[in-house]
Design a protein around this motif. Structure first.
Motif, PDB file in Angstrom:
ATOM      1  N   ARG A 147       0.862  -1.183   0.000  1.00  0.00           N
ATOM      2  CA  ARG A 147       0.000   0.000   0.000  1.00  0.00           C
ATOM      3  C   ARG A 147       0.898   1.233   0.000  1.00  0.00           C
ATOM      4  O   ARG A 147       1.636   1.482   0.948  1.00  0.00           O
ATOM      5  CB  ARG A 147      -0.932   0.009   1.209  1.00  0.00           C
ATOM      6  CG  ARG A 147      -1.946   1.161   1.178  1.00  0.00           C
ATOM      7  CD  ARG A 147      -3.066   0.918   2.162  1.00  0.00           C
ATOM      8  NE  ARG A 147      -2.608   1.014   3.540  1.00  0.00           N
ATOM      9  CZ  ARG A 147      -2.632   2.136   4.255  1.00  0.00           C
ATOM     10  NH1 ARG A 147      -3.066   3.267   3.723  1.00  0.00           N
ATOM     11  NH2 ARG A 147      -2.220   2.129   5.508  1.00  0.00           N
ATOM     12  N   ASN A 157      -3.881   7.480   0.432  1.00  0.00           N
ATOM     13  CA  ASN A 157      -3.480   6.289  -0.292  1.00  0.00           C
ATOM     14  C   ASN A 157      -3.290   6.609  -1.774  1.00  0.00           C
ATOM     15  O   ASN A 157      -4.153   7.199  -2.415  1.00  0.00           O
ATOM     16  CB  ASN A 157      -4.550   5.205  -0.115  1.00  0.00           C
ATOM     17  CG  ASN A 157      -4.101   3.866  -0.653  1.00  0.00           C
ATOM     18  OD1 ASN A 157      -2.948   3.487  -0.485  1.00  0.00           O
ATOM     19  ND2 ASN A 157      -4.994   3.152  -1.287  1.00  0.00           N
ATOM     20  N   MET A 159      -1.990   3.973  -4.081  1.00  0.00           N
ATOM     21  CA  MET A 159      -2.413   2.745  -4.751  1.00  0.00           C
ATOM     22  C   MET A 159      -2.103   1.557  -3.852  1.00  0.00           C
ATOM     23  O   MET A 159      -1.266   1.634  -2.947  1.00  0.00           O
ATOM     24  CB  MET A 159      -1.708   2.573  -6.098  1.00  0.00           C
ATOM     25  CG  MET A 159      -0.203   2.437  -6.013  1.00  0.00           C
ATOM     26  SD  MET A 159       0.559   2.230  -7.634  1.00  0.00           S
ATOM     27  CE  MET A 159       2.308   2.183  -7.186  1.00  0.00           C
ATOM     28  N   THR A 160      -2.795   0.454  -4.102  1.00  0.00           N
ATOM     29  CA  THR A 160      -2.532  -0.807  -3.420  1.00  0.00           C
ATOM     30  C   THR A 160      -2.292  -1.870  -4.482  1.00  0.00           C
ATOM     31  O   THR A 160      -3.112  -2.042  -5.387  1.00  0.00           O
ATOM     32  CB  THR A 160      -3.706  -1.214  -2.518  1.00  0.00           C
ATOM     33  OG1 THR A 160      -3.915  -0.195  -1.523  1.00  0.00           O
ATOM     34  CG2 THR A 160      -3.409  -2.540  -1.824  1.00  0.00           C
ATOM     35  N   THR A 161      -1.167  -2.567  -4.386  1.00  0.00           N
ATOM     36  CA  THR A 161      -0.761  -3.552  -5.388  1.00  0.00           C
ATOM     37  C   THR A 161      -0.584  -4.908  -4.734  1.00  0.00           C
ATOM     38  O   THR A 161       0.108  -5.024  -3.713  1.00  0.00           O
ATOM     39  CB  THR A 161       0.558  -3.143  -6.057  1.00  0.00           C
ATOM     40  OG1 THR A 161       0.444  -1.812  -6.578  1.00  0.00           O
ATOM     41  CG2 THR A 161       0.924  -4.103  -7.169  1.00  0.00           C
TER      42      THR A 161
END
Length: 231
Positions: A147, A157, A159-161
């Motif tokens: 995150r 935030n 991005m979350t990968t």
């Protein structure tokens, strides 16, 4: 598993079964919150200021098998999280994701853990019983994510990968040394509640540190509470 370890494991199993008639079994639920970070290895000294703690959670089934009023064996099945926070001083690729300068990458891995620890209750009067425990935790990594956040006035935030553990050759099997202390309150003949704190340190090295390409494990603190029912 070598001959010595097999012999020790066999002895522990036989000892457990041979005393089954005299033991009290408890089952319950435990939940905890804490902090995880990379294990302190000498290779990390040059980049230690770029890493910070990441929050961690644990929840799951609690099992205790008492051989006497003092000594018991505790185990269970827990869902837990381990990881760290990397502060990016340059554009960097972490586990296949390109992350921007100035951001923080909060990397967390999910595990299914089976603890196996010895617990010793300190002899005291009253319903509050302090205890200490120590042993090992055996885990299997089931997934992970990064995150990425940035901070202006507030943290937001970016991005979350998801992390493909197989693609990065992440070592899924995890072993940690665990120790802690707590207190149990006997609220009814077959019902108790407890609070405790524990420290763990990885004995395996699943994490490939992005900045220096060296493998290391995790360390962490966890503060938990739970309830248990005697059967």
């Amino acid at each position: 598993m070598n001959y010595t370890m097999r012999s020790l494991f066999t002895f522990l199993l036989l000892a457990a079964f041979s005393t089954a008639a005299f033991a009290q079994f408890q089952i319950g639920f435990r939940a905890g919150y804490g902090f995880s970070d990379l294990r302190a290895d000498s290779e990390l000294d040059i980049v230690a200021d770029q890493f910070e703690n990441a929050s961690s959670l644990s929840t799951g089934l609690y099992l205790e098998y008492a051989f006497s009023e003092v000594v018991s064996l505790r185990s269970g099945l827990e869902l837990s999280r381990r990881g760290t926070t990397l502060n990016l001083s340059e554009d960097l690729e972490v586990f296949g994701a390109s992350l921007p300068f100035g951001a923080s990458a909060k990397t967390r891995f999910s595990y299914i853990d089976v603890p196996l620890q010895v617990q010793v209750h300190l002899p005291t009067e009253g319903i509050i019983k302090p205890y200490v425990f120590g042993g090992a935790s055996f885990g299997l990594a089931t997934g992970g994510n990064i995150r990425t956040t940035a901070k202006a006035i507030i943290e937001f935030n970016l991005m979350t990968t998801s992390i493909d553990l197989d693609a990065i050759n992440y070592e899924r099997f995890h072993v940690a040394a665990v120790g802690g202390l707590g207190a149990r309150a006997q609220l009814a003949p077959n019902f108790s509640a407890f609070v405790e704190g524990r420290f763990e340190q990885s004995l395996t090295e699943p994490y490939d540190v992005p900045v220096i390409a060296a493998k290391t494990g995790f360390k962490g603190l966890n503060f938990g509470a739970g309830v248990a029912f005697a059967l």
